[in-house]
Design an enzyme around this catalytic site. Sequence first.
Site, mmCIF file in Angstrom:
data_model
loop_
_atom_site.group_PDB
_atom_site.id
_atom_site.type_symbol
_atom_site.label_atom_id
_atom_site.label_comp_id
_atom_site.label_asym_id
_atom_site.label_seq_id
_atom_site.Cartn_x
_atom_site.Cartn_y
_atom_site.Cartn_z
ATOM 1 N N ASN A 1 -3.798 9.241 0.909
ATOM 2 C CA ASN A 1 -5.286 9.230 0.543
ATOM 3 C C ASN A 1 -6.307 9.367 1.907
ATOM 4 O O ASN A 1 -7.115 10.340 1.957
ATOM 5 C CB ASN A 1 -5.881 8.155 -0.158
ATOM 6 N N SER B 1 8.206 0.555 2.392
ATOM 7 C CA SER B 1 6.947 -0.353 2.537
ATOM 8 C C SER B 1 6.872 -1.277 1.619
ATOM 9 O O SER B 1 5.728 -1.744 1.061
ATOM 10 C CB SER B 1 5.717 0.628 2.407
ATOM 11 N N THR C 1 0.733 -6.072 -0.684
ATOM 12 C CA THR C 1 0.497 -7.471 -0.021
ATOM 13 C C THR C 1 0.194 -7.283 1.432
ATOM 14 O O THR C 1 -0.630 -8.075 1.998
ATOM 15 C CB THR C 1 1.647 -8.414 -0.105
ATOM 16 N N ASP D 1 0.511 7.704 -1.408
ATOM 17 C CA ASP D 1 0.375 7.626 -0.106
ATOM 18 C C ASP D 1 -0.161 8.672 0.410
ATOM 19 O O ASP D 1 -0.111 9.938 0.132
ATOM 20 C CB ASP D 1 1.530 7.018 0.736
ATOM 21 N N ASN E 1 -1.851 -4.508 2.469
ATOM 22 C CA ASN E 1 -2.924 -3.915 2.642
ATOM 23 C C ASN E 1 -4.059 -4.558 2.876
ATOM 24 O O ASN E 1 -5.124 -4.159 3.216
ATOM 25 C CB ASN E 1 -3.274 -2.934 1.388
#
Length: 247
Positions: A30, A203, A74, A28, A76
């Site tokens: 980016n 998440s 799922t 995570d 994203n």
Amino acid sequence: MKVEKMEQELKEKIDFQKVPGHVAVIMDGNGRWAVERGLPRHEGHRQGVETVREVVRCANELGIKIITMFAFSTENWRRPAWEVNYLMSLPEKYFQTELPELIRENVKVNLLGDSSRLPGKVKKAVDEGTEATRNNTGMILNFALNYGGRSEILLAVNRMLQDAREGKIKGKVNEKDFNRYLYTSELPDPDLLIRTSGEKRISNFLLWQLAYSELWFTEVYWPDFSKVHLMEAVYDYQLRKRRFGKV
Ligand code: IPE
Ligand code: IPE
Ligand code: MG
């Protein structure tokens, strides 16, 4: 301290007989990495792929047996179309350059997730990677792509209902039976979960499998994550006392 020195120190402290067998990673940060540099978010994803290359290589060197990378959830799909498209272009790029080395290094690639909703080119790239490494016996590299923990559990439940209707299940199911219906059916649960970028949540990742994993969080954004951080996580893991409910 110089990176080389830190690496050397960690190498001396880590017990290489006791590295975690299965490490799961929520990659995570980016987007924030890019935005903080005045760059568009996709530059963070581009750099993030470089980190994947490095971390996979290092995990193998450290003797980690299984590494599971959360690449696309799922949830994203809720991102802007351009970003989803960019993310969906990455598996192909990754395998194009990495597959020869993965084959050479005896790494076995797997997909965790619902591949039916993945664009054809993504499915093709991952299938090629999986197929080309099918008989490899070294480190297992799982990519969680279009993966959601709840959807995995529901898929398992529905498959079980189907098997029950067909008379393949008799009586009650136990944890071991249930495991067989998950994407991770063949695999032990993660020993260690790493999440980068300072967020402290799961998440929807591996909800069933993380029941007793050790959790390790770092503020470092994924594109800046490196071998030293992986080694820090492994070392920290070795300091933990895993009790599994016992005393
Ligand atoms: C991780 O970085 C990549 C994916 C979730 C696909 P993010 O894109 O979530 O980066 P942040 O969290 O917005 O910084
Ligand atoms: C989790 O990161 C998913 C992946 C790393 C693929 P997100 O950035 O999507 O998670 P949230 O939305 O911050 O919880
Ligand atoms: Mg994020």
